[in-house]
Design an enzyme around this catalytic site. Structure first.
Site, PDB file in Angstrom:
ATOM      1  N   ASN A 185     -12.665  -2.982   2.623  1.00 45.02           N
ATOM      2  CA  ASN A 185     -13.515  -2.041   2.992  1.00 45.02           C
ATOM      3  C   ASN A 185     -14.558  -1.726   1.739  1.00 45.02           C
ATOM      4  OD1 ASN A 185     -12.228  -1.055   5.214  1.00 45.02           O
ATOM      5  ND2 ASN A 185     -10.805  -0.114   3.822  1.00 45.02           N
ATOM      6  N   HIS A 245     -10.612  -4.829  -3.495  1.00 43.70           N
ATOM      7  CA  HIS A 245      -9.242  -5.143  -2.986  1.00 43.70           C
ATOM      8  C   HIS A 245      -9.465  -5.670  -1.517  1.00 43.70           C
ATOM      9  CE1 HIS A 245     -10.128  -1.043  -2.239  1.00 43.70           C
ATOM     10  NE2 HIS A 245      -9.404  -1.153  -1.337  1.00 43.70           N
ATOM     11  N   GLY A 295     -15.577   2.784   4.311  1.00 45.49           N
ATOM     12  CA  GLY A 295     -14.104   3.353   3.893  1.00 45.49           C
ATOM     13  C   GLY A 295     -13.645   3.063   2.549  1.00 45.49           C
ATOM     14  N   HIS A 327     -12.070  -0.641  -7.143  1.00 47.03           N
ATOM     15  CA  HIS A 327     -11.861  -1.973  -7.742  1.00 47.03           C
ATOM     16  C   HIS A 327     -11.354  -2.700  -6.492  1.00 47.03           C
ATOM     17  CE1 HIS A 327      -9.059  -4.106 -10.876  1.00 47.03           C
ATOM     18  NE2 HIS A 327      -9.187  -4.813  -9.552  1.00 47.03           N
ATOM     19  N   ASP A 341       0.767  -1.227   0.155  1.00 44.16           N
ATOM     20  CA  ASP A 341       0.022  -0.005  -0.057  1.00 44.16           C
ATOM     21  C   ASP A 341       0.866   1.112  -0.036  1.00 44.16           C
ATOM     22  OD1 ASP A 341      -3.210   0.547   1.269  1.00 44.16           O
ATOM     23  OD2 ASP A 341      -1.761   2.213   1.146  1.00 44.16           O
TER      24      ASP A 341
HETATM   25  P1  5GP Z   1      -9.702   1.529   0.526  1.00 44.43           P
HETATM   26  O1  5GP Z   1      -9.606   2.911   1.335  1.00 44.43           O
HETATM   27  O2  5GP Z   1     -10.459   1.696  -1.043  1.00 44.43           O
HETATM   28  O3  5GP Z   1     -10.237   0.403   1.048  1.00 44.43           O
HETATM   29  O4  5GP Z   1      -8.147   1.370   0.140  1.00 44.43           O
HETATM   30  C1  5GP Z   1      -7.441   1.823  -1.122  1.00 44.43           C
HETATM   31  C2  5GP Z   1      -6.227   1.601  -0.598  1.00 44.43           C
HETATM   32  O5  5GP Z   1      -5.281   1.848  -1.910  1.00 44.43           O
HETATM   33  C3  5GP Z   1      -5.552   2.682   0.349  1.00 44.43           C
HETATM   34  O6  5GP Z   1      -5.010   2.085   1.396  1.00 44.43           O
HETATM   35  C4  5GP Z   1      -4.686   3.692  -0.551  1.00 44.43           C
HETATM   36  O7  5GP Z   1      -3.387   4.086   0.276  1.00 44.43           O
HETATM   37  C5  5GP Z   1      -4.226   2.785  -1.441  1.00 44.43           C
HETATM   38  N1  5GP Z   1      -3.803   3.349  -2.703  1.00 44.43           N
HETATM   39  C6  5GP Z   1      -4.461   4.230  -3.522  1.00 44.43           C
HETATM   40  N2  5GP Z   1      -3.753   4.536  -4.657  1.00 44.43           N
HETATM   41  C7  5GP Z   1      -2.610   3.873  -4.566  1.00 44.43           C
HETATM   42  C8  5GP Z   1      -1.359   3.584  -5.457  1.00 44.43           C
HETATM   43  O8  5GP Z   1      -1.475   4.388  -6.584  1.00 44.43           O
HETATM   44  N3  5GP Z   1      -0.730   2.747  -5.333  1.00 44.43           N
HETATM   45  C9  5GP Z   1      -0.597   1.814  -4.086  1.00 44.43           C
HETATM   46  N4  5GP Z   1       0.448   1.172  -4.033  1.00 44.43           N
HETATM   47  N5  5GP Z   1      -1.758   1.997  -3.204  1.00 44.43           N
HETATM   48  C10 5GP Z   1      -2.632   2.889  -3.471  1.00 44.43           C
HETATM   49 ZN    ZN Z   2     -10.147  -1.614 -12.121  1.00 45.37          ZN
END
Ligand code: 5GP
Ligand code: ZN
Length: 111
Positions: A84, A97, A90, A95, A30
């Site tokens: 999430n 993950h 959150g 996409h 991340d």
């Molecule tokens: P969410 O908040 O949607 O559950 O998690 C998205 C995660 O993706 C966040 O923890 C954020 O730091 C990570 N993230 C967003 N953009 C990028 C990116 O360009 N590269 C990487 N390695 N992580 C990303």
């Molecule tokens: Zn995607």
């Protein structure tokens, strides 16, 4: 999806610190870790969230296996697997993950 940042990572168009890769999945560090171990696991195919992914039972099972293996390999004293989902969950990247979090004591309940 052309504007999806995780599709771009899956396609190699945006660099990432990749820690696992298969035909169907990719796992990377991340960019803003919230724990000493913070790995993001995605299917290369675009699904908006875990609800959409869950229809694909084979891929869902494989993803869970990869997440558990990454936790087992990288977190000696336990870990947390998180999807999430939606605004209250959150979710910021739409996409699907899974987060693999560990190597520190994680709070429960989460904030
Ligand atoms: P969410 O908040 O949607 O559950 O998690 C998205 C995660 O993706 C966040 O923890 C954020 O730091 C990570 N993230 C967003 N953009 C990028 C990116 O360009 N590269 C990487 N390695 N992580 C990303
Ligand atoms: Zn995607």
């Amino acid at each position: 999806m052309s504007e999806c940042i995780f599709c771009k990572i899956a396609a190699g168009e945006i660099p990432a610190n990749v820690v696992y890769q298969s035909d169907e999945m990719i796992a990377f560090l991340d960019i803003a870790p919230v724990a000493p171990v913070h790995i993001v696991v995605i299917p290369k195919k675009h699904f908006a969230n875990v609800s959409e992914l869950s229809v694909e039972s084979d891929l869902s099972a494989k993803m869970l296996k990869v997440m558990a293996e990454l936790g087992d390999q990288n977190c000696q004293t336990g870990y947390r697997l998180v999807f999430n989902t939606g605004d209250d969950g959150g979710q910021t990247v739409f996409h699907v993950h899974g987060h693999v979090l560990g190597q520190r004591a994680l709070q429960w309940p989460p904030g």
